[in-house]
Design an enzyme around this catalytic site. Structure first.
Site, PDB file in Angstrom:
ATOM      1  N   HIS A  47      -3.888  -2.653   6.160  1.00  0.00           N
ATOM      2  CA  HIS A  47      -2.881  -1.853   6.859  1.00  0.00           C
ATOM      3  C   HIS A  47      -2.579  -0.560   6.102  1.00  0.00           C
ATOM      4  O   HIS A  47      -2.585   0.536   6.689  1.00  0.00           O
ATOM      5  CB  HIS A  47      -1.610  -2.682   7.027  1.00  0.00           C
ATOM      6  CG  HIS A  47      -0.482  -1.942   7.679  1.00  0.00           C
ATOM      7  ND1 HIS A  47      -0.170  -2.067   9.013  1.00  0.00           N
ATOM      8  CD2 HIS A  47       0.422  -1.053   7.173  1.00  0.00           C
ATOM      9  CE1 HIS A  47       0.863  -1.296   9.299  1.00  0.00           C
ATOM     10  NE2 HIS A  47       1.249  -0.667   8.195  1.00  0.00           N
ATOM     11  N   GLU A  48      -2.332  -0.674   4.814  1.00  0.00           N
ATOM     12  CA  GLU A  48      -1.953   0.509   4.036  1.00  0.00           C
ATOM     13  C   GLU A  48      -3.111   1.498   3.932  1.00  0.00           C
ATOM     14  O   GLU A  48      -2.900   2.714   3.940  1.00  0.00           O
ATOM     15  CB  GLU A  48      -1.469   0.094   2.643  1.00  0.00           C
ATOM     16  CG  GLU A  48      -0.209  -0.756   2.636  1.00  0.00           C
ATOM     17  CD  GLU A  48       0.961  -0.111   3.377  1.00  0.00           C
ATOM     18  OE1 GLU A  48       1.080   1.133   3.333  1.00  0.00           O
ATOM     19  OE2 GLU A  48       1.739  -0.849   4.007  1.00  0.00           O
ATOM     20  N   CYS A  92       5.764  -2.956   6.564  1.00  0.00           N
ATOM     21  CA  CYS A  92       5.347  -1.772   5.829  1.00  0.00           C
ATOM     22  C   CYS A  92       6.523  -0.818   5.703  1.00  0.00           C
ATOM     23  O   CYS A  92       7.346  -0.686   6.617  1.00  0.00           O
ATOM     24  CB  CYS A  92       4.190  -1.104   6.575  1.00  0.00           C
ATOM     25  SG  CYS A  92       3.734   0.527   5.959  1.00  0.00           S
ATOM     26  N   HIS A 151       1.654   3.754  12.750  1.00  0.00           N
ATOM     27  CA  HIS A 151       1.931   2.398  13.209  1.00  0.00           C
ATOM     28  C   HIS A 151       1.610   2.243  14.688  1.00  0.00           C
ATOM     29  O   HIS A 151       1.751   3.182  15.472  1.00  0.00           O
ATOM     30  CB  HIS A 151       3.393   2.031  12.962  1.00  0.00           C
ATOM     31  CG  HIS A 151       3.684   1.699  11.537  1.00  0.00           C
ATOM     32  ND1 HIS A 151       4.910   1.934  10.946  1.00  0.00           N
ATOM     33  CD2 HIS A 151       2.911   1.154  10.561  1.00  0.00           C
ATOM     34  CE1 HIS A 151       4.879   1.539   9.685  1.00  0.00           C
ATOM     35  NE2 HIS A 151       3.664   1.068   9.434  1.00  0.00           N
ATOM     36  N   HIS A 174      -3.069   3.778   6.799  1.00  0.00           N
ATOM     37  CA  HIS A 174      -2.155   4.915   6.634  1.00  0.00           C
ATOM     38  C   HIS A 174      -2.784   5.999   5.774  1.00  0.00           C
ATOM     39  O   HIS A 174      -2.698   7.190   6.088  1.00  0.00           O
ATOM     40  CB  HIS A 174      -0.851   4.454   5.976  1.00  0.00           C
ATOM     41  CG  HIS A 174       0.072   3.736   6.908  1.00  0.00           C
ATOM     42  ND1 HIS A 174       0.377   4.186   8.167  1.00  0.00           N
ATOM     43  CD2 HIS A 174       0.779   2.575   6.742  1.00  0.00           C
ATOM     44  CE1 HIS A 174       1.229   3.350   8.748  1.00  0.00           C
ATOM     45  NE2 HIS A 174       1.478   2.362   7.912  1.00  0.00           N
TER      46      HIS A 174
END
Length: 697
Positions: free
Chosen positions: A410-411, A147, A420, A414
């Protein structure tokens, strides 16, 4: 004359030399001061492995890019998206000066000690030997796909988030509240030797997947259920929107710019000044969090894959389906719901998503080509994916490539406010570790991921139609159970050993429980021996009907539903039957009677009596009389939602709204019946991740 001519020539030569020197000083100085020699970039970019860390210079670039250095490294930089591009003098000057300014003001050039400390910090973060030396393992990790967000981003914390409490004691989520005997007759069906995150696609019956696991056949993983979700989404898309593209778009078809969205603040002034004349605040979306630190304060969050940002690698329907699934996986553990909006006003879209290469979508952070940075995102903002990467759908059989689902989940983390994590099993681990995933064959949120996001948005709450442990017999004559939570037209299976719901739930009742109606009033399981015979009957109740359920063939028994007033008719000489639209029902293993709950009363019915004398009722009492509260405890309310016995906790539970009680004296082998009610608190402090993912119609 010849002398004059020679002097003129000498003068011209000296002037020319002086001009050349000045040009060198003016044009050459930046190149010589930049230790990366950017004038050679076009020659250095010939290799396809431009994102492989080979030297100390490369490592310093990685350390600076991902937040380990607050000083500036003026070495050869792998500037994102710069491959194949030429640079003017002003470009190079700007690149140099921008490197000298970071958040907080002007910073100096890194010295060797600072670089070594940064490298040690990086190594500690990723559980490598913190030597401060650039060894091969460190190079290998730095060269891996990851990432693009920095590793030192702060994670949002909500001080009002729910604290996990079990039986009045703070516990680690997932920690058992008791011990289960190895000699117990009943076993939780999913507690087996298979990995705890590999779960099943169907409910249990002798012919289905769950029982295959129990008798030793190869298990199905949660990925099977996720693939089914993708396929069904695509099928719905084909019916509702057949005009959409069903092939990857080409470079020629892709537009190069996106709409720049401004956050509408209506009539409120900006946080850092007066209201702009256009009525919109030109600020990053993540500055709009509320007093609790939540990134989004709405119940429904809208997202859109921009038409200008389709990937060229996989079909558009796969892109949309994968993103929809990625959002659903987060909504399985937190209250907000995510909805794809394809045609509403762009200003109402909360999260824009796009694929791009190099310079893309008016983004200030260029991509770096294949490898290296594969995606980036912003808190409460947008998500971008590098289309130079070989993304693939989870439907793909191709062994190569990156699962878009894993990167998207994952994104989204965020965007929702997570930073992380240094543990490789976390979905928020910065590096894409495809090899591990290919072995486990799944992509799911881990315990830390779920608890971290719940620290921001809280846990899911709500009211249930009914709750019960579903018990059935295996071919080896042992018995298994699962806990089920029903709400409206959908249900969750609860994995007690993992202290969470099954991956992919909730599911529709009508789809999984053949002919069982929605919004059931209660579930009854009579399970006892009479002489040499065993009674093992299951029933659902809804309004004035009762449905007998065949747990072997997974369907309602022929001849049902029947009327409650007929099946549970009055005794001879009596005129009151079991009422319709009960609140809940419970089979008590102590006296083997059925307890029907309606308003403030409980009706006790004996199913063991002969058919000709059987009827309502053994007794009818106030709930608070049949189940008195311990001294000083909150008594049971009327209109209970669920009453059930938990084989996991070996306890009798009462649930009303968001609160629950236990019968602290209950034991199934009790000879003399004793009841004592103890208030325990909110159900969501005991049972986790029971979330409505969307409006299930």
């Amino acid at each position: 004359m010849a002398v004059i001519t020679m002097n003129k020539l000498r003068l011209k030569f000296l002037c020319g030399l002086h001009v050349l020197t000045l040009c060198t000083l003016v044009m050459g100085e930046p190149f010589y001061q930049f230790r990366d020699h950017r004038d050679q970039l076009k020659y250095m970019r010939k290799t396809d492995k431009k994102n492989v860390v080979k030297s100390q210079d490369d490592a310093e670039v990685v350390l600076e890019k991902y937040g380990y250095l607050r000083c500036s490294v003026l070495r050869r930089k792998r500037e994102s998206g710069s491959h194949g591009r030429s640079f003017s003098f002003s470009d190079l000057f700007n690149m140099k000066t921008q490197n000298m300014f970071k958040e907080g003001g002007f910073v100096g050039v890194c010295n060797e000690h600072e670089i070594k400390q940064a490298l040690q910090e990086y190594q500690r973060t990723y559980n490598l030997p913190a030597t401060g030396e650039l060894d091969e393992k460190t190079k290998q990790l730095m060269s891996s796909s990851r990432c693009g967000n920095k590793d030192n981003e702060a994670e949002v914390v909500n001080p009002k988030a729910v604290v996990e409490v079990v039986d009045g004691t703070k516990k680690q989520p997932g920690e058992d509240s008791g011990h289960q005997s190895k000699r117990d007759l009943l076993q939780e069906s999913n507690k087996s030797n298979i990995p705890p995150t590999q779960r099943l696609s169907k409910r249990s019956a002798p012919s289905n997947t769950m029982l295959n696991v129990l008798v030793g056949k190869p298990p199905s993983s949660s990925l099977v259920r996720r693939k089914r979700y993708i396929q069904e989404y695509i099928e719905r898309l084909g019916v509702s929107d057949p005009s959409k593209l069903f092939q990857p778009v080409t470079e020629e078809e892709r537009k190069q710019k996106s709409v720049i969205v401004k956050r509408n603040v209506h009539e409120e002034p900006g946080r850092h000044g007066q209201m702009p004349e256009d009525g919109e605040e030109h600020l990053p979306l993540w500055q709009g969090r509320d007093e609790n630190g939540e990134m989004f304060t709405k119940d429904v969050i809208k997202w859109r894959l921009l038409r200008s940002g389709y990937s060229t690698k996989i079909p558009v329907e796969d892109q949309r389906a994968t993103l929809d699934l990625a959002f659903r996986m987060w909504s399985e553990v937190i209250p907000p719901r995510f909805v794809e909006d394809t045609d509403g006003d762009i200003r109402d879209i909360d999260i824009e998503i796009a694929f791009g290469k190099g310079a893309h979508q008016n983004c200030q952070q260029d991509f770096d080509g294949n490898g290296g940075e594969i995606a980036h995102s912003w808190h409460a903002g947008n998500m971008h994916f590098d289309d130079d990467e070989n993304f693939k759908s989870i439907r793909s059989d191709n062994q190569d490539g990156l699962y878009l689902l894993r990167v998207a989940v994952h994104e989204i983390g965020h965007v929702l406010g997570l930073a992380h994590k240094s543990r490789s099993y976390s979905i928020m681990y910065a590096y894409y570790h495809g090899l591990e995933m290919s072995h486990h064959d799944e992509i799911e949120l881990g315990w830390e991921d779920r608890k971290a996001i719940q620290n921001i948005y809280g846990v899911c709450k709500g009211v249930f139609s009914t709750v019960f442990d579903w018990v059935r017999k295996r071919p080896d004559n042992s018995f298994i159970y699962n806990t089920y939570f029903f709400r409206g037209n959908h249900y969750w299976m609860y994995e007690n050993h993992a202290n969470r719901t099954r991956y992919g739930d909730p599911l529709y009742i009508a789809r999984e429980w053949e002919n069982v109606p929605d919004s059931v009033d209660g579930y009854l399981h009579m399970f006892y021996f009479t002489g040499t015979a065993m009674v093992d009957d299951a029933f659902f109740f809804k309004d004035d009907n009762v449905y007998k359920y065949d747990s072997i063939n997974d369907r309602v028994v022929d001849g049902y539903p029947q009327k409650i007033a007929v099946k549970y008719r009055p005794k001879s000489g009596q005129n009151e039957s079991i009422p319709d639209s009960i609140d809940s029902v419970f089979f008590d293993m102590r006296d083997k009677n059925i307890y029907f709950f309606k308003n403030e009363y409980v009706y006790v019915y004996d199913p063991k009596e002969p058919e000709d004398t059987r009827g309502c009722c053994v007794r009818k009492r106030l709930v608070t009389e049949e189940y008195p509260a311990l001294e000083g405890e909150t008594p049971l309310p009327a209109n209970l939602d669920a009453v059930y016995y938990s084989y996991k906790d070996k306890a009798m539970f009462f649930i009303k709204g968001e609160e629950y009680w236990i019968n602290s004296l209950y034991h199934p082998k009790q000879k003399v019946i004793q009841n004592a009610i103890e208030y325990k608190g909110k159900w969501y402090e005991k049972w986790f991740d029971i979330c409505d993912v969307t409006k299930m119609k």
